[in-house]
Design an enzyme around this catalytic site. Structure first.
Site, PDB file in Angstrom:
ATOM      1  N   ASP A  22       0.829  -1.211   0.000  1.00 24.87           N
ATOM      2  CA  ASP A  22       0.000   0.000   0.000  1.00 24.87           C
ATOM      3  C   ASP A  22       0.867   1.265   0.000  1.00 24.87           C
ATOM      4  O   ASP A  22       1.973   1.266   0.535  1.00 24.87           O
ATOM      5  CB  ASP A  22      -0.894  -0.031   1.246  1.00 24.87           C
ATOM      6  CG  ASP A  22      -2.076   0.923   1.125  1.00 24.87           C
ATOM      7  OD1 ASP A  22      -2.293   1.492   0.039  1.00 24.87           O
ATOM      8  OD2 ASP A  22      -2.775   1.099   2.143  1.00 24.87           O
ATOM      9  N   HIS A  39       3.091   3.641  -8.879  1.00 24.32           N
ATOM     10  CA  HIS A  39       2.854   2.223  -9.188  1.00 24.32           C
ATOM     11  C   HIS A  39       4.063   1.603  -9.887  1.00 24.32           C
ATOM     12  O   HIS A  39       4.431   0.467  -9.615  1.00 24.32           O
ATOM     13  CB  HIS A  39       1.610   2.056 -10.060  1.00 24.32           C
ATOM     14  CG  HIS A  39       0.336   2.405  -9.343  1.00 24.32           C
ATOM     15  ND1 HIS A  39       0.075   1.975  -8.062  1.00 24.32           N
ATOM     16  CD2 HIS A  39      -0.742   3.135  -9.723  1.00 24.32           C
ATOM     17  CE1 HIS A  39      -1.110   2.438  -7.685  1.00 24.32           C
ATOM     18  NE2 HIS A  39      -1.629   3.146  -8.672  1.00 24.32           N
ATOM     19  N   TRP A  71     -11.093  -2.196  -9.381  1.00 26.94           N
ATOM     20  CA  TRP A  71     -11.738  -1.792 -10.641  1.00 26.94           C
ATOM     21  C   TRP A  71     -12.468  -0.461 -10.476  1.00 26.94           C
ATOM     22  O   TRP A  71     -12.770   0.206 -11.456  1.00 26.94           O
ATOM     23  CB  TRP A  71     -12.737  -2.855 -11.112  1.00 26.94           C
ATOM     24  CG  TRP A  71     -12.122  -4.179 -11.411  1.00 26.94           C
ATOM     25  CD1 TRP A  71     -12.228  -5.320 -10.646  1.00 26.94           C
ATOM     26  CD2 TRP A  71     -11.314  -4.540 -12.538  1.00 26.94           C
ATOM     27  NE1 TRP A  71     -11.529  -6.354 -11.226  1.00 26.94           N
ATOM     28  CE2 TRP A  71     -10.962  -5.900 -12.395  1.00 26.94           C
ATOM     29  CE3 TRP A  71     -10.842  -3.846 -13.662  1.00 26.94           C
ATOM     30  CZ2 TRP A  71     -10.168  -6.580 -13.318  1.00 26.94           C
ATOM     31  CZ3 TRP A  71     -10.053  -4.519 -14.587  1.00 26.94           C
ATOM     32  CH2 TRP A  71      -9.726  -5.871 -14.407  1.00 26.94           C
ATOM     33  N   LEU A 133      12.442 -19.112  -4.809  1.00 26.37           N
ATOM     34  CA  LEU A 133      11.319 -18.434  -4.165  1.00 26.37           C
ATOM     35  C   LEU A 133       9.998 -18.769  -4.856  1.00 26.37           C
ATOM     36  O   LEU A 133       9.907 -18.760  -6.077  1.00 26.37           O
ATOM     37  CB  LEU A 133      11.526 -16.911  -4.221  1.00 26.37           C
ATOM     38  CG  LEU A 133      10.416 -16.106  -3.525  1.00 26.37           C
ATOM     39  CD1 LEU A 133      10.582 -16.141  -2.008  1.00 26.37           C
ATOM     40  CD2 LEU A 133      10.377 -14.663  -4.017  1.00 26.37           C
TER      41      LEU A 133
HETATM   42  C1  FPP Z   1      -1.554   0.409  -3.424  1.00 17.82           C
HETATM   43  O1  FPP Z   1      -1.160   1.744  -3.526  1.00 17.82           O
HETATM   44  C2  FPP Z   1      -1.157  -0.327  -4.562  1.00 17.82           C
HETATM   45  C3  FPP Z   1      -1.989  -0.879  -5.501  1.00 17.82           C
HETATM   46  C4  FPP Z   1      -3.438  -0.790  -5.484  1.00 17.82           C
HETATM   47  C5  FPP Z   1      -1.429  -1.621  -6.607  1.00 17.82           C
HETATM   48  C6  FPP Z   1      -0.283  -2.496  -6.245  1.00 17.82           C
HETATM   49  C7  FPP Z   1       0.613  -2.531  -7.381  1.00 17.82           C
HETATM   50  C8  FPP Z   1       1.966  -2.482  -7.311  1.00 17.82           C
HETATM   51  C9  FPP Z   1       2.747  -2.456  -6.063  1.00 17.82           C
HETATM   52  C10 FPP Z   1       2.776  -2.433  -8.509  1.00 17.82           C
HETATM   53  C11 FPP Z   1       2.300  -3.246  -9.589  1.00 17.82           C
HETATM   54  C12 FPP Z   1       2.474  -4.664  -9.345  1.00 17.82           C
HETATM   55  C13 FPP Z   1       2.466  -5.524 -10.353  1.00 17.82           C
HETATM   56  C14 FPP Z   1       2.495  -6.976 -10.098  1.00 17.82           C
HETATM   57  C15 FPP Z   1       2.419  -5.020 -11.734  1.00 17.82           C
HETATM   58  P1  FPP Z   1      -2.301   2.815  -3.596  1.00 17.82           P
HETATM   59  O2  FPP Z   1      -2.509   3.202  -5.019  1.00 17.82           O
HETATM   60  O3  FPP Z   1      -3.509   2.313  -2.908  1.00 17.82           O
HETATM   61  O4  FPP Z   1      -1.633   3.990  -2.811  1.00 17.82           O
HETATM   62  P2  FPP Z   1      -2.402   5.087  -1.964  1.00 17.82           P
HETATM   63  O5  FPP Z   1      -3.217   4.357  -0.931  1.00 17.82           O
HETATM   64  O6  FPP Z   1      -1.295   5.877  -1.365  1.00 17.82           O
HETATM   65  O7  FPP Z   1      -3.226   5.863  -2.919  1.00 17.82           O
END
Ligand code: FPP
Length: 246
Positions: A22, A39, A71, A133
């Site tokens: 997160d 991201h 989504w 892993l």
């Molecule tokens: C949370 O940060 C992250 C996500 C919803 C996406 C997780 C994706 C990645 C770590 C990278 C992509 C991974 C792959 C496998 C391609 P957030 O957007 O909720 O952050 P915020 O809460 O600060 O807005």
């Protein structure tokens, strides 16, 4: 020998660590960058943490990459995450070979775009030969959705007489989840200060130790993982039993 110290000497290393990655958006905002940059940085962090975890002796890593609720984000952000995912899955074929990684995707795979399903299939097929892993990536994943899908599969087996009612127990339910055959996580780490489960691995985390850190996911590194493992060693796992009085 010499200057190099190992902070984890003599400590128990969790066999399976799960991550709620997160804070990509907040990391980006704090730096005046676009959420999508966060991201992209987050996917780099994932690659690094897999290497680092394995070097420390972790055998299984499970990460929450895209939830059934994600989504609802803007069309632009969802499209970007899908593009990043395509790229990640493609690169992971080589990455798996280089790092001897076995990658498996958990979640409602049929609900993902067809070309992503194909990339998942290829990556899983190629990487099954590796025994380093074991990485589980949760995509279009929700813990409740996973349990509902397991119930439907079990129900089908009952209707077709593959299973009898008396076969149903906790082990059987575990085997019908997406994580079939994978030991439950010993440690679950959520970055970015949020203290909740957000529908992640509801069944599998029943006895898992939780670790929360204020760090945003893109800033999570080897040192941060070592901190979590040190904290993990300070707690005594009892699995509902009594503390050892001796
Ligand atoms: C949370 O940060 C992250 C996500 C919803 C996406 C997780 C994706 C990645 C770590 C990278 C992509 C991974 C792959 C496998 C391609 P957030 O957007 O909720 O952050 P915020 O809460 O600060 O807005």
């Amino acid at each position: 020998m010499g200057m190099k110290e190992n902070r984890l000497d003599g400590l128990a290393i969790p066999k399976h660590v799960a991550f709620i990655m997160d804070g990509n958006g907040r990391w980006a905002r704090a730096k005046g960058k676009k959420r999508t940059t966060g991201h992209r940085e987050g996917s780099r962090t994932l690659k690094n943490i897999c290497k680092v975890a394995y070097e420390l002796g972790v055998e299984y890593v499970t990460v929450y990459a895209f939830s059934t609720e994600n989504w609802k984000r803007s069309d632009e952000e969802v499209a970007f995450l899908m593009r990043l995912l395509r790229q990640y899955l493609k690169e992971s074929v080589q990455e798996a070979e280089k790092n001897n990684m076995r990658i498996k995707v958990i979640g409602h795979i049929e609900g993902l775009p067809r070309d992503i399903q194909d990339k998942i299939e290829l990556l899983e097929k190629v990487s099954i030969q590796y025994d380093g892993l074991k990485l589980q990536i949760a995509l279009n994943y929700g813990g409740r959705d996973e349990i509902v899908r397991a119930i439907k599969k079990i129900n089908h087996e009952l209707e077709t007489d593959v299973l009898q009612h008396s076969d149903i127990n906790e082990d059987l339910v575990s085997r019908y989840l997406d994580t079939s055959g994978i030991p439950d996580p010993d440690l679950m780490i959520r970055t970015s200060g949020e203290v909740r489960l957000s529908n992640f691995l509801l069944w599998q985390l029943a006895y898992t130790e939780f670790y929360f850190t204020e760090k945003y996911w893109p800033d999570f590194d080897k040192n941060a993982l070592e901190d979590a493992i040190i904290k993990y060693n300070e707690t005594e796992r009892r699995f509902g039993g009594l503390a050892d009085e001796t």
